[in-house]
Design an enzyme around this catalytic site. Structure first.
Site, PDB file in Angstrom:
ATOM      1  N   SER A 154     -12.057  37.366   9.602  1.00  0.00           N
ATOM      2  CA  SER A 154     -10.693  37.799   9.298  1.00  0.00           C
ATOM      3  C   SER A 154      -9.996  36.875   8.308  1.00  0.00           C
ATOM      4  O   SER A 154     -10.236  35.661   8.283  1.00  0.00           O
ATOM      5  CB  SER A 154      -9.861  37.871  10.581  1.00  0.00           C
ATOM      6  OG  SER A 154     -10.358  38.863  11.450  1.00  0.00           O
TER       7      SER A 154
ATOM      8  N   SER B 105      -8.023  45.812  16.875  1.00  0.00           N
ATOM      9  CA  SER B 105      -6.808  46.112  17.627  1.00  0.00           C
ATOM     10  C   SER B 105      -6.881  47.503  18.258  1.00  0.00           C
ATOM     11  O   SER B 105      -7.635  48.376  17.808  1.00  0.00           O
ATOM     12  CB  SER B 105      -5.586  46.022  16.708  1.00  0.00           C
ATOM     13  OG  SER B 105      -5.592  47.088  15.783  1.00  0.00           O
ATOM     14  N   ASN B 106      -6.073  47.706  19.290  1.00  0.00           N
ATOM     15  CA  ASN B 106      -6.088  49.002  19.962  1.00  0.00           C
ATOM     16  C   ASN B 106      -5.671  50.138  19.029  1.00  0.00           C
ATOM     17  O   ASN B 106      -6.119  51.279  19.174  1.00  0.00           O
ATOM     18  CB  ASN B 106      -5.187  48.966  21.190  1.00  0.00           C
ATOM     19  CG  ASN B 106      -5.856  48.263  22.361  1.00  0.00           C
ATOM     20  OD1 ASN B 106      -6.856  47.571  22.186  1.00  0.00           O
ATOM     21  ND2 ASN B 106      -5.309  48.429  23.546  1.00  0.00           N
ATOM     22  N   GLU B 107      -4.800  49.836  18.067  1.00  0.00           N
ATOM     23  CA  GLU B 107      -4.424  50.855  17.092  1.00  0.00           C
ATOM     24  C   GLU B 107      -5.632  51.281  16.264  1.00  0.00           C
ATOM     25  O   GLU B 107      -5.834  52.475  15.983  1.00  0.00           O
ATOM     26  CB  GLU B 107      -3.318  50.316  16.178  1.00  0.00           C
ATOM     27  CG  GLU B 107      -1.966  50.139  16.863  1.00  0.00           C
ATOM     28  CD  GLU B 107      -1.896  48.893  17.733  1.00  0.00           C
ATOM     29  OE1 GLU B 107      -0.931  48.749  18.485  1.00  0.00           O
ATOM     30  OE2 GLU B 107      -2.817  48.048  17.648  1.00  0.00           O
TER      31      GLU B 107
ATOM     32  N   GLU C 138     -20.929  44.159  20.916  1.00  0.00           N
ATOM     33  CA  GLU C 138     -19.669  43.741  21.532  1.00  0.00           C
ATOM     34  C   GLU C 138     -18.906  44.906  22.152  1.00  0.00           C
ATOM     35  O   GLU C 138     -18.121  44.712  23.073  1.00  0.00           O
ATOM     36  CB  GLU C 138     -18.744  43.109  20.474  1.00  0.00           C
ATOM     37  CG  GLU C 138     -18.954  41.650  20.226  1.00  0.00           C
ATOM     38  CD  GLU C 138     -17.833  41.064  19.376  1.00  0.00           C
ATOM     39  OE1 GLU C 138     -17.080  41.845  18.765  1.00  0.00           O
ATOM     40  OE2 GLU C 138     -17.712  39.850  19.325  1.00  0.00           O
TER      41      GLU C 138
ATOM     42  N   GLN D 225     -16.862  32.040  13.734  1.00  0.00           N
ATOM     43  CA  GLN D 225     -17.050  33.268  12.963  1.00  0.00           C
ATOM     44  C   GLN D 225     -15.948  33.423  11.925  1.00  0.00           C
ATOM     45  O   GLN D 225     -14.791  33.600  12.278  1.00  0.00           O
ATOM     46  CB  GLN D 225     -17.049  34.472  13.916  1.00  0.00           C
ATOM     47  CG  GLN D 225     -17.103  35.822  13.251  1.00  0.00           C
ATOM     48  CD  GLN D 225     -16.816  36.943  14.228  1.00  0.00           C
ATOM     49  OE1 GLN D 225     -16.626  36.697  15.415  1.00  0.00           O
ATOM     50  NE2 GLN D 225     -16.769  38.163  13.756  1.00  0.00           N
TER      51      GLN D 225
END
Length: 389
Positions: free
Chosen positions: A130, A370-372, A246, A127
């Site tokens: 990014s 990301s968790n942020e 997802e 994929q």
């Protein structure tokens, strides 16, 4: 030969029993509960082909394309049993991303060419989303595709591309226009043969010295215009659509469950349950895991009822990934001076890959958004707070 029947007509318990029985009989023992979290295709090809021959490789594809056609409820059972039985993760970008994208948006020619080759393992996908300056802020991507007759000429770089070094095709997001006011406009989805001249892959070793991630460079790579999926400049909606499924599974409790069983095994062997301090910390981890499982089940019920998950599902990913880290950190505390060892720790009940799990737990707070970023989604989508950017 591929087996077809209406799996959704079975009860969840019936389907669970059928799936569990076949997997226990057919998943190779040496591939169960692998130490390596993301094996390359050649390492798990035996299991990949067994699933494909059975018709169970692609649970969500319609049966007309070689899938199982599972509804949300049965898919959750499939994923739960897969984790419980220790099945190895297969390179699944073709199954989980490219295939569903083509089934929903591809031309008939694209479906006829690509889908059978995904099932056969001839095409192994990665994929290409990014970039060095476009990760969580994916709309900032700069890899360009310039039209040249019947082709596009692609230039740019992708990074953190999972298992690109064992893939031969890449699902690529490129910028085909810079004239639009919104950054999400002017993005196109391309299917790119990675054996094409000008395509270079460079593995990036992780903390465990495994090359899960790679950089991929494109230097005047020529791609047929027939490999565009959907409409040119309208790829943003497609990219978001195939990532939607997802969100719940990034918060599935399987990793923390696996880790806490190893923690228990190590703690029993090292006498940690005689320490009241450890017992208190363990009790909190165990209760948090119960809470995570209950939260996962709440969101799963929404899918089983045919509902759509909202922004609040992001809490699962945050909770799950942070709990996984806390469990593996406690494992190293119990291991004491042995925590420095890369090799598995021996106990009377079996080996414990303490350091391996600790290092593996670092990544989930970053990948999949990301968790942020997930906290920002919750702030805006659930609490109604203004955007800070």
């Amino acid at each position: 030969m591929s087996e077809q029947q209406d799996w959704n007509a079975l009860s969840d318990d019936q389907f669970r029993a059928v799936f569990r029985s076949w997997v226990e009989a057919n998943c190779p023992a040496h591939l169960r509960f692998m130490r390596k979290q993301r094996p390359v295709f050649d390492e798990v090809s035996e299991w990949y082909h067994k699933l494909a021959d059975k018709g169970w490789l692609s649970p969500l594809w319609p049966q007309e394309y070689g899938g199982m056609g599972l509804d949300a409820a049965k898919h959750i059972v499939y994923v739960e049993e897969w984790a419980r039985l220790g099945c190895p993760r297969i390179p699944d970008h073709g199954i989980g991303l490219t295939g569903p994208l083509l089934i929903q948006y591809g031309t008939q020619a694209q479906k006829d060419f690509f889908l059978p080759r995904i099932l056969s393992g001839e095409h192994v996908w990665c994929q290409g989303y990014s970039e060095p300056n476009a990760g969580s802020d994916l709309a900032s991507l700069r890899t360009s595709a310039r039209r040249d007759g019947d082709d596009f000429i692609v230039n740019g770089q992708k990074i953190w591309t999972t298992l690109a070094h064992c893939a031969n095709w890449i699902l690529l997001l490129v910028r085909t226009s810079t004239d639009e006011a919104k950054r999400q406009k002017g993005i196109t989805v391309l299917l790119v043969d990675m054996t094409t001249a000008g395509c270079t892959v460079r593995p990036i070793p992780n903390l465990r010295n495994e090359a899960d991630f790679c950089e991929v460079f494109f230097d005047n790579v020529r791609v047929p215009a027939a490999n565009v999926v959907g409409e040119i400049d309208q790829g943003w909606a497609l990219a978001k659509a195939v990532l939607g499924h997802e969100r719940i599974f990034l918060g599935a409790p399987s990793r923390p469950e696996y880790a806490i069983k190893r923690l228990e095994r190590l703690a029993q062997d090292r006498g940690a349950f005689d320490d009241p301090g450890f017992v208190a910390r363990y009790a909190k981890l165990r209760l948090d895991l119960y809470d995570l499982s209950a939260a996962f089940e709440r969101f799963a019920r929404v899918l089983r009822a045919g509902g759509v998950l909202g922004a609040d599902v992001s809490v699962l990913k945050i909770f799950c990934s942070e709990l996984y880290q806390r469990i593996t950190e406690e494992m190293l505390t119990v291991a004491g001076e042995e925590a420095r060892l890369w090799d598995d720790l021996h106990t009377g009940a079996g080996d414990v890959d303490a350091m391996n799990l600790y290092l593996d737990s670092r990544a989930p707070t970053i990948f999949g958004g990301s968790n942020e970023i997930q906290k920002g989604v919750l702030a805006k989508g659930v609490l109604g707070l203004p955007s800070s950017f």
